[in-house]
Design a protein around this motif. Structure first.
Motif, PDB file in Angstrom:
ATOM      1  N   ARG A   8       3.669  -3.284   2.756  1.00 30.33           N
ATOM      2  CA  ARG A   8       2.586  -3.253   2.209  1.00 30.33           C
ATOM      3  C   ARG A   8       1.721  -2.030   3.064  1.00 30.33           C
ATOM      4  NH1 ARG A   8       1.010  -6.725  -1.394  1.00 30.33           N
ATOM      5  NH2 ARG A   8      -1.313  -6.308  -0.919  1.00 30.33           N
ATOM      6  N   MET A   9       1.501  -1.046   2.178  1.00 34.23           N
ATOM      7  CA  MET A   9       0.838   0.215   3.174  1.00 34.23           C
ATOM      8  C   MET A   9      -0.612  -0.077   3.292  1.00 34.23           C
ATOM      9  SD  MET A   9       3.343   2.197   3.114  1.00 34.23           S
ATOM     10  CE  MET A   9       5.081   2.340   2.639  1.00 34.23           C
ATOM     11  N   LYS A  10      -0.854   0.260   4.608  1.00 34.77           N
ATOM     12  CA  LYS A  10      -2.310   0.258   5.065  1.00 34.77           C
ATOM     13  C   LYS A  10      -2.761   1.347   6.035  1.00 34.77           C
ATOM     14  CE  LYS A  10      -3.343  -3.991   3.460  1.00 34.77           C
ATOM     15  NZ  LYS A  10      -4.103  -4.137   2.151  1.00 34.77           N
TER      16      LYS A  10
ATOM     17  N   HIS B 194      -7.281   0.132   0.476  1.00 37.80           N
ATOM     18  CA  HIS B 194      -6.235  -0.291  -0.425  1.00 37.80           C
ATOM     19  C   HIS B 194      -6.186  -1.845  -0.162  1.00 37.80           C
ATOM     20  CE1 HIS B 194      -5.021   3.411  -1.763  1.00 37.80           C
ATOM     21  NE2 HIS B 194      -5.220   3.960  -0.612  1.00 37.80           N
TER      22      HIS B 194
ATOM     23  N   ARG C 272      -2.284  -2.125  -9.097  1.00 37.59           N
ATOM     24  CA  ARG C 272      -1.503  -2.242  -7.608  1.00 37.59           C
ATOM     25  C   ARG C 272      -0.048  -1.878  -7.591  1.00 37.59           C
ATOM     26  NH1 ARG C 272      -3.895  -6.377  -5.985  1.00 37.59           N
ATOM     27  NH2 ARG C 272      -5.379  -5.786  -4.774  1.00 37.59           N
TER      28      ARG C 272
ATOM     29  N   GLU D  62       4.020  -1.466  -3.407  1.00 35.57           N
ATOM     30  CA  GLU D  62       3.811  -1.190  -1.886  1.00 35.57           C
ATOM     31  C   GLU D  62       2.441  -1.523  -1.517  1.00 35.57           C
ATOM     32  OE1 GLU D  62       4.580   1.408  -3.835  1.00 35.57           O
ATOM     33  OE2 GLU D  62       6.965   1.282  -3.583  1.00 35.57           O
TER      34      GLU D  62
ATOM     35  N   VAL E 195      -0.584  -0.353  -2.709  1.00 40.54           N
ATOM     36  CA  VAL E 195      -1.312   0.659  -2.655  1.00 40.54           C
ATOM     37  C   VAL E 195      -2.271   0.542  -4.057  1.00 40.54           C
ATOM     38  CG1 VAL E 195      -1.862   3.187  -3.004  1.00 40.54           C
ATOM     39  CG2 VAL E 195       0.053   2.397  -1.627  1.00 40.54           C
TER      40      VAL E 195
ATOM     41  N   THR F 281      -5.557   7.921  -3.008  1.00 38.86           N
ATOM     42  CA  THR F 281      -4.171   7.501  -3.581  1.00 38.86           C
ATOM     43  C   THR F 281      -3.261   7.043  -2.634  1.00 38.86           C
ATOM     44  OG1 THR F 281      -3.235   9.446  -4.093  1.00 38.86           O
ATOM     45  CG2 THR F 281      -4.600   8.882  -5.768  1.00 38.86           C
ATOM     46  N   PHE F 282      -3.546   7.185  -1.489  1.00 28.03           N
ATOM     47  CA  PHE F 282      -2.607   7.059  -0.312  1.00 28.03           C
ATOM     48  C   PHE F 282      -1.167   8.007  -0.447  1.00 28.03           C
ATOM     49  CE2 PHE F 282       0.356   4.712   2.638  1.00 28.03           C
ATOM     50  CZ  PHE F 282      -0.670   4.219   3.636  1.00 28.03           C
TER      51      PHE F 282
ATOM     52  N   ALA G  66      -0.011   8.719  -3.307  1.00 23.94           N
ATOM     53  CA  ALA G  66       1.167   7.878  -4.107  1.00 23.94           C
ATOM     54  C   ALA G  66       0.924   8.433  -5.455  1.00 23.94           C
ATOM     55  CB  ALA G  66       0.911   6.597  -3.845  1.00 23.94           C
TER      56      ALA G  66
ATOM     57  N   LEU H   2       4.473   9.797  -1.316  1.00 23.79           N
ATOM     58  CA  LEU H   2       5.080   8.498  -1.140  1.00 23.79           C
ATOM     59  C   LEU H   2       6.341   8.651  -1.864  1.00 23.79           C
ATOM     60  CD1 LEU H   2       3.567   6.381   0.635  1.00 23.79           C
ATOM     61  CD2 LEU H   2       3.281   5.063  -1.112  1.00 23.79           C
TER      62      LEU H   2
END
Length: 204
Positions: free
Chosen positions: A3-5, A57, A74, A77, A79, A120-121, A123, A143
């Protein structure tokens, strides 16, 4: 599944704005929109800190809850992304987000809102990964290329960390242990600025 943070270490941030510049350059973001910005807290007084802020996110994202057309979704990951083809530019998400992440470019003299834009991280969006359509709407999909967000990679002091939430938390935890501040970094003093209260609560 990771899980991306994001997390920003205020002890390391030097307000260089390298993260914000990298973001705008990487995704060719239009004028007036800032997916990431550096905010100064307690400016000019003892205890001044700077922090890099963007979409966090959230696991329970308020923007998703208030969107009347469900343009948010979502990824696996974790995001939080949005579909610009569905967005109607109502602005509800900008009121709900505590981080001010949703941005609305102004068009025309009276500032009519266009489609919402946000971090958007790196992504991308709902279009095919790496496609021209995806880049034009959401920017580069780093990503999908196996890379981390440009803002974190550009941070010269490594104050801004991005990636798997567990890994990022472990890195920050190690930094706290080395500094010798223990749990008080995110404790009562940090939240309320009242030295001594933490000790009283722990002794209670």
């Amino acid at each position: 599944m990771a899980r991306m943070k994001f997390i920003c270490d205020t002890e390391r941030c030097i307000e260089c704005n390298g993260c914000a510049t990298a973001c705008k350059a990487e995704h060719d973001i239009p004028w007036g929109v800032n997916r990431r910005r550096v905010v100064t807290l307690n400016d000019g007084v003892p205890g001044e800190r700077t922090i890099s802020v963007a979409c966090m996110h959230c696991s329970d994202a308020p923007c998703m809850a208030v969107c009347p057309v469900d343009c948010f979704y979502r990824t696996d990951e974790g995001v939080v992304l949005h579909d610009k083809d569905v967005c109607i530019g109502c602005g509800y998400c900008s009121y709900a987000c505590p981080f001010g992440a949703p941005q609305f470019p102004s068009n025309g003299t009276f500032g009519l809102r266009g489609k919402m834009d946000k971090c958007t991280f790196c992504a991308g969006g709902p279009e095919d990964n790496g496609s021209q359509a995806e880049f034009e709407k959401y920017g580069r999909n780093r990503l999908a290329e196996g890379k981390l967000p440009a803002c974190a990679e550009m941070c010269s002091t490594k104050a801004l960390l991005a990636g798997d939430g567990d890994v990022v938390a472990d890195i920050f935890r190690q930094r706290v242990l080395v500094r010798g501040k223990g749990a008080e970094v995110w404790g009562w003093t940090t939240a309320y600025g009242q030295p001594g209260q933490a000790a009283k609560k722990e002794g209670a």
